[in-house]
Motif scaffolding. Structure first.
Motif, mmCIF file in Angstrom:
data_model
loop_
_atom_site.group_PDB
_atom_site.id
_atom_site.type_symbol
_atom_site.label_atom_id
_atom_site.label_comp_id
_atom_site.label_asym_id
_atom_site.label_seq_id
_atom_site.Cartn_x
_atom_site.Cartn_y
_atom_site.Cartn_z
ATOM 1 N N LEU A 23 -3.985 5.741 -7.350
ATOM 2 C CA LEU A 23 -3.247 6.522 -8.458
ATOM 3 C C LEU A 23 -1.880 5.786 -9.060
ATOM 4 C CD1 LEU A 23 -4.446 9.999 -7.627
ATOM 5 C CD2 LEU A 23 -5.827 8.634 -9.160
ATOM 6 N N PRO A 24 -1.642 5.823 -10.097
ATOM 7 C CA PRO A 24 -0.422 5.404 -10.363
ATOM 8 C C PRO A 24 0.789 6.112 -9.875
ATOM 9 C CG PRO A 24 -1.651 5.686 -12.290
ATOM 10 C CD PRO A 24 -2.491 6.179 -11.175
ATOM 11 N N ILE A 80 1.022 10.679 10.498
ATOM 12 C CA ILE A 80 2.224 10.987 9.691
ATOM 13 C C ILE A 80 2.269 10.157 8.633
ATOM 14 C CG2 ILE A 80 4.581 11.070 9.798
ATOM 15 C CD1 ILE A 80 4.743 11.578 12.655
ATOM 16 N N ASN A 81 1.776 8.963 8.653
ATOM 17 C CA ASN A 81 1.775 8.190 7.340
ATOM 18 C C ASN A 81 0.151 7.812 7.210
ATOM 19 O OD1 ASN A 81 4.521 7.702 7.015
ATOM 20 N ND2 ASN A 81 4.294 6.310 8.990
ATOM 21 N N VAL A 82 -0.262 8.302 5.813
ATOM 22 C CA VAL A 82 -1.758 8.115 5.342
ATOM 23 C C VAL A 82 -1.641 7.227 4.140
ATOM 24 C CG1 VAL A 82 -3.435 9.694 4.670
ATOM 25 C CG2 VAL A 82 -2.146 10.484 6.275
ATOM 26 N N MET A 141 0.944 -1.108 -0.030
ATOM 27 C CA MET A 141 -0.057 0.033 0.037
ATOM 28 C C MET A 141 0.937 1.111 0.081
ATOM 29 S SD MET A 141 -2.904 1.244 2.874
ATOM 30 C CE MET A 141 -1.790 1.361 4.083
ATOM 31 N N ALA A 142 0.641 2.122 -1.073
ATOM 32 C CA ALA A 142 1.348 3.292 -0.883
ATOM 33 C C ALA A 142 1.028 4.313 0.154
ATOM 34 C CB ALA A 142 1.076 4.041 -2.633
#
Length: 523
Positions: free
Chosen positions: A311-312, A304-306, A1-2
């Motif tokens: 999307l590419p 902080i991390n979401v 997961m990005a």
């Protein structure tokens, strides 16, 4: 997961206005007294961002000479309708005491990179303007209302008035559509329409550690607006100072796939409550409840991390942090104080391969400083330059400056002393109190001089050396926690800059030549 890693725009990047046009995402941020006016950043995936452009590049668009510290451009709002980009912004001329002189303007462009028009004057009733384009083709200006009267709520509500796109003017009655919630300090209005409701997003609680994002909605543009029963939808957990603080002043964007995100300002204290990088920009993922209310994922505190949108990935090019001044144009990260870049004080052509600055007014001037600087975006960094300069008296100085505003800075400079000749000095201003940290000046041989500063959070050390010689520490370690919004006894809004400057207090404009400027983040 990005993942989106916050802040997405580190360093002084406050009051984000986020916008999507097609597959492109843009964030406009406040620039206050720094020129050019308004930074616009670009992304394709909400993860990777780059500084794209400044729309206010001419004095005809933004004349800030004489503007006070933390005046100038407040809270721009970027929007798009019928193939045209709209940018509204405030130019603040005064802000201390009971009164605030806040003039609101609009510029437009067919292309986000310009050219942008000369400004259309809108009003001066308050600050934080935004423009809402309804689906019936109408446009509406919002701004908070400033009430200077004793005993009144200074943040008197949110004004709404129609903007006529054909005549380029405001028209019709002015309505106060929202007086705010119990949090108070109601500002930064943005309107969105979804499923038959108008959603009014505001900032409340003040722009410090109690900052918050609140939501109200109405089935009618003119209200009345129903307050979200679970407000605030975003605010910082003040007990967790290693997390994002000061969360507030938000705007929303919907992705191509129907996901919702919120851009908001935040701060990261380095020690106690001092944020030397200023107010930064972060992004949170949102969702809508079955009852039709906006919620921040894992909120109401910022993360902080979401989770990034589906999307590419789209990495963005980065600008080289080493500037050898070999281009005919300045790199995008450079800014000046209040005045436009012009050959009468700054030149990249008079001496090829050098930045030439011509001596201007003192560091406390709000008019014609010859200062070129970039944002401090890292807690640990080295900055270095090489200077060629032949001052003739003590009123002529040039060198490396770590700068917040006219009252707070530290300045390692080359000057001339009647006894010592060409020499090094350190001037510090702390809360407006002048000091010289090298009472015994350090003599310098003629020729190029290298200057450097290392910053580790609130601690900064200057160094100097002739070319090809070892660095020598100059003076003691300097505590720079005063270079923050939070260190003054009044509210201010920018952040720390590092850069180059020269003064000629005798008015002869003695020039200084800089061979390079290197900004090196440290692990």
């Amino acid at each position: 997961m990005a993942l989106i890693t916050n802040p997405v725009l580190p360093g002084y990047h406050p009051d984000p206005s986020i916008l999507r046009v097609g597959d492109d995402y843009y964030i406009a941020v406040s620039t206050f007294e720094w020129f050019p006016g308004v930074q616009i950043h670009h992304s394709r995936d909400l993860v990777h961002w780059r500084l794209l452009t400044y729309p206010l590049t001419r004095t005809s668009q933004l004349d800030m000479v004489g503007n006070i510290d933390s005046g100038g451009v407040w809270a721009p709002c970027l929007s798009h309708a019928d193939g045209l980009f709209y940018l509204v912004y405030t130019d603040v001329k005064s802000r201390k005491g009971a009164f605030k002189d806040t003039h609101n303007y609009l510029v437009t462009a067919e292309n986000i990179e310009g050219p942008w028009s000369d400004p259309i004057y809108l009003n001066s009733s308050g600050f934080d303007p935004s423009l809402f384009h309804d689906d019936d083709g109408s446009s509406w200006l919002l701004n908070m209302i400033w009430d200077f009267r004793k005993g009144q709520n200074s943040f008197a509500g949110i004004a709404l008035q129609r903007y006529d796109r054909a005549t380029h003017s405001l028209t019709g009655p002015i309505r106060n559509i929202f007086k705010g919630t119990r949090l108070g300090v109601t500002e930064a209005p943005h309107l969105y329409k979804r499923n038959g409701y108008y959603y009014l997003i505001t900032a409340e609680g003040g722009t410090g550690y109690t900052h918050a994002v609140t939501v109200a909605r109405s089935s009618s543009l003119l209200g009345p607006y129903e307050v979200d029963p679970d407000n605030p939808v975003l605010t910082s957990d003040q007990s967790q100072r290693d997390q994002l603080q000061k969360a507030g002043h938000a705007s929303l964007v919907e992705t191509q796939d129907g996901e919702w995100y919120m851009a908001h300002l935040c701060g990261r204290p380095v020690v106690e409550d001092k944020c030397i990088l200023g107010r930064e920009t972060a992004i949170q993922k949102c969702h809508w409840t079955q009852e039709g209310w906006l919620r921040v994922m894992y909120g109401p505190h910022p993360s902080i991390n979401v989770e990034a949108p589906k999307l590419p990935p789209h990495p963005m090019p980065t600008e080289n942090n080493l500037d050898e001044f070999s281009s005919p144009e300045l790199k995008g990260y450079w800014n000046s104080l209040r005045r436009a870049f012009s050959e009468d004080w700054l030149s990249l052509s008079e001496r090829t391969g050098f930045l030439r600055l011509k001596g201007g007014e003192s560091m406390q001037s709000t008019h014609h400083q010859s200062l070129l600087a970039r944002r401090l975006t890292d807690f640990h960094v080295e900055v270095e330059t090489q200077l060629e300069y032949s001052p003739e008296n003590f009123q002529q100085m040039a060198g490396l400056i770590i700068y917040y505003d006219t009252t707070d800075y530290a300045y390692l400079h080359v000057t001339h002393h009647e006894t010592d000749g060409r020499c090094l000095g350190i001037i510090e201003s702390r809360h407006g109190i002048y000091d010289e940290l090298l009472l015994n000046k350090i003599p310098l041989p003629e020729g190029p001089t290298r200057l450097m500063a290392t910053i580790h959070k609130e601690r900064m050390q200057f160094y100097a050396a002739p070319v090809d010689e070892a660095w020598r520490a100059i003076g003691d370690v300097i505590d720079i926690r005063n270079l923050s919004d939070d260190a003054a006894d009044y509210i201010r809004f920018t952040g720390t800059f590092v850069g180059l400057c020269t003064q000629d207090l005798g008015g002869r404009c003695q020039a200084a030549d800089f061979a390079y400027f290197d900004y090196r983040p440290l692990s």
